[in-house]
Enzyme design. Structure first.
Site, PDB file in Angstrom:
ATOM      1  N   TRP A 197      83.356  33.456  54.338  1.00 29.81           N
ATOM      2  CA  TRP A 197      84.306  32.348  54.156  1.00 29.81           C
ATOM      3  C   TRP A 197      84.109  31.464  55.373  1.00 29.81           C
ATOM      4  O   TRP A 197      84.407  31.855  56.505  1.00 29.81           O
ATOM      5  CB  TRP A 197      85.736  32.882  54.083  1.00 29.81           C
ATOM      6  CG  TRP A 197      86.737  31.867  53.680  1.00 29.81           C
ATOM      7  CD1 TRP A 197      86.898  31.307  52.452  1.00 29.81           C
ATOM      8  CD2 TRP A 197      87.741  31.283  54.514  1.00 29.81           C
ATOM      9  NE1 TRP A 197      87.942  30.416  52.480  1.00 29.81           N
ATOM     10  CE2 TRP A 197      88.480  30.381  53.719  1.00 29.81           C
ATOM     11  CE3 TRP A 197      88.094  31.435  55.853  1.00 29.81           C
ATOM     12  CZ2 TRP A 197      89.534  29.632  54.225  1.00 29.81           C
ATOM     13  CZ3 TRP A 197      89.143  30.694  56.347  1.00 29.81           C
ATOM     14  CH2 TRP A 197      89.852  29.802  55.525  1.00 29.81           C
ATOM     15  N   LYS A 228     102.823  28.737  43.397  1.00 28.03           N
ATOM     16  CA  LYS A 228     101.912  29.325  42.410  1.00 28.03           C
ATOM     17  C   LYS A 228     101.186  28.227  41.633  1.00 28.03           C
ATOM     18  O   LYS A 228      99.992  28.298  41.400  1.00 28.03           O
ATOM     19  CB  LYS A 228     102.664  30.240  41.422  1.00 28.03           C
ATOM     20  CG  LYS A 228     103.158  31.541  41.982  1.00 28.03           C
ATOM     21  CD  LYS A 228     102.097  32.612  42.138  1.00 28.03           C
ATOM     22  CE  LYS A 228     101.509  32.685  43.515  1.00 28.03           C
ATOM     23  NZ  LYS A 228     102.192  33.205  44.612  1.00 28.03           N
ATOM     24  N   HIS A 231     120.110  14.027  47.639  1.00 27.99           N
ATOM     25  CA  HIS A 231     119.799  13.488  48.969  1.00 27.99           C
ATOM     26  C   HIS A 231     118.389  12.901  49.018  1.00 27.99           C
ATOM     27  O   HIS A 231     117.875  12.629  50.097  1.00 27.99           O
ATOM     28  CB  HIS A 231     119.963  14.573  50.025  1.00 27.99           C
ATOM     29  CG  HIS A 231     121.357  15.112  50.088  1.00 27.99           C
ATOM     30  ND1 HIS A 231     122.413  14.406  50.618  1.00 27.99           N
ATOM     31  CD2 HIS A 231     121.885  16.275  49.620  1.00 27.99           C
ATOM     32  CE1 HIS A 231     123.529  15.118  50.514  1.00 27.99           C
ATOM     33  NE2 HIS A 231     123.230  16.261  49.899  1.00 27.99           N
ATOM     34  N   ASN A 286      82.891  39.157  60.588  1.00 30.33           N
ATOM     35  CA  ASN A 286      84.140  38.576  60.083  1.00 30.33           C
ATOM     36  C   ASN A 286      84.962  38.196  61.307  1.00 30.33           C
ATOM     37  O   ASN A 286      85.129  39.008  62.208  1.00 30.33           O
ATOM     38  CB  ASN A 286      84.892  39.608  59.234  1.00 30.33           C
ATOM     39  CG  ASN A 286      86.258  39.108  58.799  1.00 30.33           C
ATOM     40  OD1 ASN A 286      86.512  37.899  58.773  1.00 30.33           O
ATOM     41  ND2 ASN A 286      87.143  40.028  58.459  1.00 30.33           N
ATOM     42  N   GLY A 287      85.468  36.956  61.343  1.00 32.16           N
ATOM     43  CA  GLY A 287      86.275  36.524  62.480  1.00 32.16           C
ATOM     44  C   GLY A 287      85.666  35.302  63.146  1.00 32.16           C
ATOM     45  O   GLY A 287      84.830  34.604  62.555  1.00 32.16           O
ATOM     46  N   GLU A 325     108.512  29.386  45.463  1.00 34.45           N
ATOM     47  CA  GLU A 325     107.399  30.265  45.081  1.00 34.45           C
ATOM     48  C   GLU A 325     106.779  29.793  43.758  1.00 34.45           C
ATOM     49  O   GLU A 325     105.561  29.796  43.606  1.00 34.45           O
ATOM     50  CB  GLU A 325     107.896  31.719  44.981  1.00 34.45           C
ATOM     51  CG  GLU A 325     106.912  32.717  44.396  1.00 34.45           C
ATOM     52  CD  GLU A 325     105.638  32.897  45.203  1.00 34.45           C
ATOM     53  OE1 GLU A 325     105.504  32.305  46.281  1.00 34.45           O
ATOM     54  OE2 GLU A 325     104.751  33.614  44.714  1.00 34.45           O
ATOM     55  N   GLU A 367      98.608  26.315  43.940  1.00 32.30           N
ATOM     56  CA  GLU A 367      97.391  27.019  44.341  1.00 32.30           C
ATOM     57  C   GLU A 367      96.513  27.384  43.150  1.00 32.30           C
ATOM     58  O   GLU A 367      95.294  27.486  43.302  1.00 32.30           O
ATOM     59  CB  GLU A 367      97.691  28.246  45.208  1.00 32.30           C
ATOM     60  CG  GLU A 367      98.380  29.389  44.523  1.00 32.30           C
ATOM     61  CD  GLU A 367      98.602  30.583  45.462  1.00 32.30           C
ATOM     62  OE1 GLU A 367      97.829  30.760  46.413  1.00 32.30           O
ATOM     63  OE2 GLU A 367      99.553  31.331  45.229  1.00 32.30           O
ATOM     64  N   ARG A 398      88.786  38.746  48.429  1.00 36.52           N
ATOM     65  CA  ARG A 398      89.137  38.201  49.739  1.00 36.52           C
ATOM     66  C   ARG A 398      88.840  36.704  49.823  1.00 36.52           C
ATOM     67  O   ARG A 398      89.304  36.038  50.737  1.00 36.52           O
ATOM     68  CB  ARG A 398      88.359  38.943  50.839  1.00 36.52           C
ATOM     69  CG  ARG A 398      88.698  40.415  50.911  1.00 36.52           C
ATOM     70  CD  ARG A 398      87.756  41.149  51.829  1.00 36.52           C
ATOM     71  NE  ARG A 398      87.996  40.871  53.222  1.00 36.52           N
ATOM     72  CZ  ARG A 398      88.833  41.556  54.005  1.00 36.52           C
ATOM     73  NH1 ARG A 398      89.494  42.567  53.503  1.00 36.52           N
ATOM     74  NH2 ARG A 398      88.992  41.244  55.268  1.00 36.52           N
ATOM     75  N   CYS A 410      86.075  36.835  55.001  1.00 32.51           N
ATOM     76  CA  CYS A 410      84.801  37.542  54.848  1.00 32.51           C
ATOM     77  C   CYS A 410      84.988  39.002  54.412  1.00 32.51           C
ATOM     78  O   CYS A 410      85.918  39.662  54.851  1.00 32.51           O
ATOM     79  CB  CYS A 410      84.047  37.542  56.163  1.00 32.51           C
ATOM     80  SG  CYS A 410      83.833  35.903  56.851  1.00 32.51           S
ATOM     81  N   LYS A 425      91.987  35.240  50.214  1.00 35.39           N
ATOM     82  CA  LYS A 425      93.050  36.209  49.975  1.00 35.39           C
ATOM     83  C   LYS A 425      93.735  36.598  51.278  1.00 35.39           C
ATOM     84  O   LYS A 425      94.947  36.689  51.367  1.00 35.39           O
ATOM     85  CB  LYS A 425      92.473  37.455  49.294  1.00 35.39           C
ATOM     86  CG  LYS A 425      93.497  38.574  49.057  1.00 35.39           C
ATOM     87  CD  LYS A 425      94.592  38.126  48.113  1.00 35.39           C
ATOM     88  CE  LYS A 425      95.611  39.217  47.834  1.00 35.39           C
ATOM     89  NZ  LYS A 425      96.827  38.646  47.223  1.00 35.39           N
TER      90      LYS A 425
HETATM   91  O1  M6R Z   1      98.536  38.978  53.284  1.00 34.12           O
HETATM   92  P1  M6R Z   1      99.755  38.152  53.545  1.00 34.12           P
HETATM   93  O2  M6R Z   1     100.932  38.552  52.705  1.00 34.12           O
HETATM   94  O3  M6R Z   1     100.116  38.113  55.008  1.00 34.12           O
HETATM   95  O4  M6R Z   1      99.369  36.669  53.124  1.00 34.12           O
HETATM   96  C1  M6R Z   1     100.258  35.615  53.351  1.00 34.12           C
HETATM   97  C2  M6R Z   1      99.845  34.378  52.573  1.00 34.12           C
HETATM   98  O5  M6R Z   1      98.573  33.952  52.973  1.00 34.12           O
HETATM   99  C3  M6R Z   1      99.831  34.631  51.058  1.00 34.12           C
HETATM  100  O6  M6R Z   1     101.074  35.087  50.589  1.00 34.12           O
HETATM  101  C4  M6R Z   1      99.466  33.333  50.299  1.00 34.12           C
HETATM  102  O7  M6R Z   1     100.471  32.390  50.456  1.00 34.12           O
HETATM  103  C5  M6R Z   1      99.214  33.633  48.817  1.00 34.12           C
HETATM  104  N1  M6R Z   1      97.927  33.141  48.415  1.00 34.12           N
HETATM  105  C6  M6R Z   1     100.185  32.982  47.901  1.00 34.12           C
HETATM  106  O8  M6R Z   1      99.955  33.329  46.570  1.00 34.12           O
END
Ligand code: M6R
Length: 619
Positions: free
Chosen positions: A81, A492, A511, A105-106, A488, A495, A31, A2, A614
């Site tokens: 959110w 990417k 394996h 928020n929360g 990583e 997501e 966010r 949020c 985010k």
């Molecule tokens: O704000 P943070 O670095 O703690 O966030 C951690 C993960 O939520 C964040 O890196 C997430 O995996 C990204 N969307 C990846 O691109």
């Protein structure tokens, strides 16, 4: 997660409250959210004007009458959110009860008990949210106290869970109140107007003068005052600071997407993270060290806790810190660490990595580690966020605001900061001679220019990504520091492009995962430098041959001059030469570009991928 904006400024032009709040909500879009709403006070009829809509901000804007902007004195705005109740118009915030409007928020963890109590007293609920409980409690408390700050102070004492709350009341149109508990809230200080926001992006276009609040504080803003109190109603103070981000830093800067811009910001993100890290004597320094150096000398284990991309930065750091400092390093997902019984004591240094500094899983793991006696050092990008405040030491990354949900420049900055930490510990513990540390720092300082070179060669990887827009599965292989880079790269692609993607340690292939290889299967392989440990390079080249023999389409990332890979590669993306441990700062960049371009070619919004937020501020 949020986004929250609050504004008050009665002497300002008529439409300013709504204009400011909508601008703030737009800048907070990064966010992630699924509905949005605003409430205005001082509209002339003694009532609140509330509009809320499911979906993107454009839906809210269409529902508002903006021609001309309505007159008002204060406004609160929210991007939601969903947690309790789906993303509908009714569940969107603000929640209104009588003359009170609340945004949140929360999660209010005891909302079921509170709702039962209110239902028993005859209250009718219209939404499925936990937030509506707060609105009812606040309306009742206002009737008792006749003062919005006193009413909110009484209500927060009854809430369990995490929350940032903002509220307005139609009878006090020049007041916005806010409260925070384990959730972010900052104040923006203006001239004849004041602001509240989930982070400074909310008001950065209006002011850079900000006030950081502590946990469990209530704040009351009017056009000419900001008053902070604690949850018992006693006086409290925030910390004033100047925001060093400008509004332009939060915009796309001519790129198609924030993600594209942020990928191109990476040379600067790394360079800025390296800046100013040595004292006059040339020794490395940390930003905010509240740990005795003798404690750091005596640590016998490091545990890195983080989530998602930040955790992969931790995996890269493990290779470097163990090599430079000869301290065992474990890397664990924060949510797993939190709910087991980790072996942690006062000789353990826990390193929490987070871009936002607000990731709830990481925050809870930080608290858990400190309860067990460990010292916590945070590597965080966002000043004023919660994780650094609750840690014993902080090393800030200087990546600037990361708007796109997919983390890119924060990843490179996190790796850079973790390298600095490794070198700092090596210096402190005498594992390396000063000239060895200087030599590595010199290599690090060359990395921004090398990253730029990789970006300058982006054309081919983008072209291949567009050709592959219909691909349904991509695998990624790497060894040593190339392994977290492979994971990583896969994250990417998952997501952003919603494609099946997996990263493997190349040695693990035989394996099991090699069974996935069938003719045409695209496989990215991150090849280590042939100038490093030769066995590592030749092992990966053998892995490429193995998958090629089974029909895989091999997309190889290799160092300039590495001709050994060519015969087995369908495509080679060359990156500049670098020391093996620093190579992830280069090899991940083509993978970021690939995912961004492929998702764009599929017509997807790379800045706001589906289902993702985010900053994940709930566990
Ligand atoms: O704000 P943070 O670095 O703690 O966030 C951690 C993960 O939520 C964040 O890196 C997430 O995996 C990204 N969307 C990846 O691109």
């Amino acid at each position: 997660m949020c986004g929250i904006v609050g504004y008050v400024g009665s002497q300002q032009p008529n439409g300013r409250p709504l204009e400011v709040v909508l601008g703030g909500l737009r800048r907070l879009e990064y966010r992630g959210y699924d509905s949005a709403g605003v409430a205005l006070t001082g509209t002339g009829d003694g009532k609140l004007a509330v509009t809320k809509k499911a979906g993107k901000l454009v839906n809210l804007i269409e529902a508002l009458d903006l021609d001309p902007l309505p007159a008002s004195t204060a406004a609160i705005g929210h991007t939601r959110w969903a947690t309790h109740g789906g993303p509908t118009d009714v569940n969107a915030h603000p929640h209104v009860v009588g003359k009170v409007a609340v945004i949140h928020n929360g999660i209010v963890e005891n909302f079921v008990a509170l709702k039962a109590e209110l239902l028993a007293a005859g209250t009718t609920f219209t939404s499925e949210t936990d937030t509506e409980v707060v609105a009812h409690l606040l309306a009742r408390a206002y009737d008792v106290h006749g003062d919005l700050t006193a009413a909110l102070t009484a209500v927060v004492q009854r809430l369990q869970g995490t929350f940032t709350l903002l509220a307005v009341h139609a009878d006090v149109p020049d007041v916005v109140v806010g409260a925070r508990h384990d959730s972010p809230l900052v104040v923006g200080l203006g001239d004849g107007e004041n602001f509240l926001g989930s982070d400074v992006s909310a008001f950065i276009a209006q002011t850079k003068d900000a006030l950081e609040l502590d946990q469990d504080q209530v704040v009351t803003i009017t056009p000419t005052s900001v008053v902070v109190t604690d949850f018992a109603g006693g006086p409290a103070q925030g910390r004033r600071y100047t925001v060093d981000w400008d509004a332009a830093a939060a915009e796309k800067g001519g790129f198609r997407s924030f993600m594209d811009k942020e990928i191109h910001d990476q040379p600067k993100a790394v360079a800025d993270t390296l800046l100013g890290r040595t004292d006059l004597a040339g020794h490395l320094v940390l930003d905010d060290l509240r740990i005795d150096e003798s404690v750091l000398r005596s640590i016998d284990k490091i545990i890195v806790i983080a989530c998602g991309t930040a955790a992969y930065a931790g995996h890269v750091a493990k290779y470097a810190i163990e090599h430079w400092c000869r301290i065992p390093v474990e890397v664990e997902l924060a949510h797993e660490f939190r709910y087991r019984d980790p072996v942690v004591n006062e000789k353990t240094l826990v390193v929490a990595i987070s871009q936002s500094g607000e990731t709830m899983d990481t925050l809870m793991a930080v608290r858990h580690a400190r309860e067990q006696g460990a010292k916590v050092l945070a590597i965080v990008n966002t000043h004023g966020s919660t994780i650094p405040r609750e840690s014993d030491a902080v090393l800030y990354t200087h990546a600037g605001p990361e708007i796109a949900v997919a983390s890119t420049k924060a990843f490179l900055a996190q790796i850079t900061a973790a390298y600095l930490l490794g070198l700092y510990l090596a210096q402190l513990r005498g594992n390396k001679f000063p000239d060895e540390i200087s030599a590595i720092l010199d290599e690090l300082r060359l990395m921004p220019a090398k990253i730029q070179l990789v970006l300058d060669r982006a054309g081919r990887v983008r072209e291949i990504a567009r050709w592959m827009a219909d691909t349904t599965s991509v695998l990624f292989l790497g060894r040593h520091v190339g392994f977290p880079v492979a994971m990583e790269g896969a994250l990417k692609l998952k997501e952003l492009a919603y494609i099946h993607a997996e990263g493997f340690a190349a040695g693990e292939l035989k394996h099991g995962p090699i069974a996935l290889i069938e003719p045409g299967q695209p496989v990215f392989v991150i090849v280590p430098s042939p100038r490093g440990r030769d066995s590592l390079h030749s092992k990966v080249v053998s892995n490429i041959q193995e998958i090629r023999a089974r029909g895989a389409r091999t997309l190889v990332i290799a160092e300039d001059g590495d001709e050994a890979v060519r015969p087995f590669a369908d495509e080679v993306f060359y990156v500049p030469q670098s020391p093996v441990l620093l190579a992830p700062l280069l090899t991940v960049v083509p993978l970021q570009l690939f995912a961004c371009e492929l998702a764009t070619a599929r017509g997807l919004d790379v800045d706001q991928p589906r289902n993702l937020a985010k900053s994940v501020t709930v566990e």
